[in-house]
Design an enzyme around this catalytic site. Structure first.
Site, PDB file in Angstrom:
ATOM      1  N   SER A  82      -3.370  12.709  -4.883  1.00  0.00           N
ATOM      2  CA  SER A  82      -4.697  13.311  -4.722  1.00  0.00           C
ATOM      3  C   SER A  82      -4.705  14.428  -3.688  1.00  0.00           C
ATOM      4  O   SER A  82      -5.474  15.386  -3.798  1.00  0.00           O
ATOM      5  CB  SER A  82      -5.716  12.234  -4.346  1.00  0.00           C
ATOM      6  OG  SER A  82      -5.864  11.322  -5.404  1.00  0.00           O
ATOM      7  N   VAL A 107      -6.980   7.018  -4.371  1.00  0.00           N
ATOM      8  CA  VAL A 107      -6.449   7.012  -3.017  1.00  0.00           C
ATOM      9  C   VAL A 107      -6.567   5.588  -2.497  1.00  0.00           C
ATOM     10  O   VAL A 107      -7.672   5.062  -2.365  1.00  0.00           O
ATOM     11  CB  VAL A 107      -7.238   7.982  -2.101  1.00  0.00           C
ATOM     12  CG1 VAL A 107      -6.673   7.967  -0.688  1.00  0.00           C
ATOM     13  CG2 VAL A 107      -7.227   9.391  -2.681  1.00  0.00           C
ATOM     14  N   ARG A 114      -4.251   6.129   7.216  1.00  0.00           N
ATOM     15  CA  ARG A 114      -5.614   5.771   6.860  1.00  0.00           C
ATOM     16  C   ARG A 114      -5.989   6.487   5.566  1.00  0.00           C
ATOM     17  O   ARG A 114      -6.102   7.705   5.530  1.00  0.00           O
ATOM     18  CB  ARG A 114      -6.576   6.167   7.972  1.00  0.00           C
ATOM     19  CG  ARG A 114      -6.310   5.504   9.307  1.00  0.00           C
ATOM     20  CD  ARG A 114      -6.530   4.026   9.272  1.00  0.00           C
ATOM     21  NE  ARG A 114      -7.921   3.762   8.973  1.00  0.00           N
ATOM     22  CZ  ARG A 114      -8.402   2.575   8.687  1.00  0.00           C
ATOM     23  NH1 ARG A 114      -7.617   1.540   8.661  1.00  0.00           N
ATOM     24  NH2 ARG A 114      -9.673   2.411   8.416  1.00  0.00           N
TER      25      ARG A 114
END
Length: 192
Positions: A82, A107, A114
């Site tokens: 992505s 994702v 993160r």
């Protein structure tokens, strides 16, 4: 001369032979408006979790065709993840070949970084592309709270991406119609 109409003879049959099961009627297929000008759409898909994300593409292509943009008017592009989608979207928008760009990706939390950061960066970058180029960009880049590499989660998100594919096709077609009307009004001097 009087003629009398006679009822046709009905043969008696058992009561259950006359029973017609209640079958709900299907609603009529929606009639979608046609475009004034030809449309061309770029669909950029990440290959990370391809088996899940491709459900979005398949559903998108089916729904967008029902909305009068044929499969031949949609160009497909695949990127590694992505994070790579915004640059492709920007380069595609700059060609002026496309009236819309659709992005699809998943994702997930990889445990090392993160995933919210990646998702946030991608969405903001896609919005920047749209505003900078005036080519609408649609996102089906999803960030689930939890995604485990299990059969149950894969199946759940495969089904979810089907829904997202339909929704993004609807948003794409509706926006293209709206922009077509707006540009027509601007050209006619109605909106300035």
């Amino acid at each position: 001369m009087n003629q009398m109409l006679q009822e046709p003879e009905v043969q008696s049959q058992p009561a259950e032979a006359h029973h017609v099961p209640d079958v709900p009627e299907r609603p009529p297929a929606p009639v979608h408006p046609r475009f004034v000008k030809p449309q061309r759409v770029a669909f950029v898909q990440s290959s990370w979790h391809r088996d899940v994300v491709e459900e979005c593409r398949i559903a998108f292509l089916e729904e967008i065709e029902a909305r009068h943009i044929t499969r031949a008017q949609v160009d497909l592009f695949e990127v590694p993840g992505s994070f790579e989608i915004p640059l492709h979207a920007q380069l595609l928008a700059k060609t002026r070949r496309y009236t819309a760009i659709v992005a699809a990706g998943l994702v997930v939390d990889g445990g090392i970084y993160r995933h919210e950061f990646v998702a946030d960066t991608v969405i903001k970058a896609l919005m920047d592309v749209q505003l900078r180029t005036e080519v609408p960009v649609f996102s089906a880049v999803l960030t689930p709270q939890q995604f485990h590499d299990s059969a149950v989660h894969h199946e759940f998100f495969r089904k979810h991406f089907v829904i997202k594919g339909i929704e993004v096709a609807e948003a794409c077609a509706n926006t293209l119609h709206s922009l077509e009307r707006l540009r027509g009004q601007v050209a006619a001097g109605i909106v300035g």
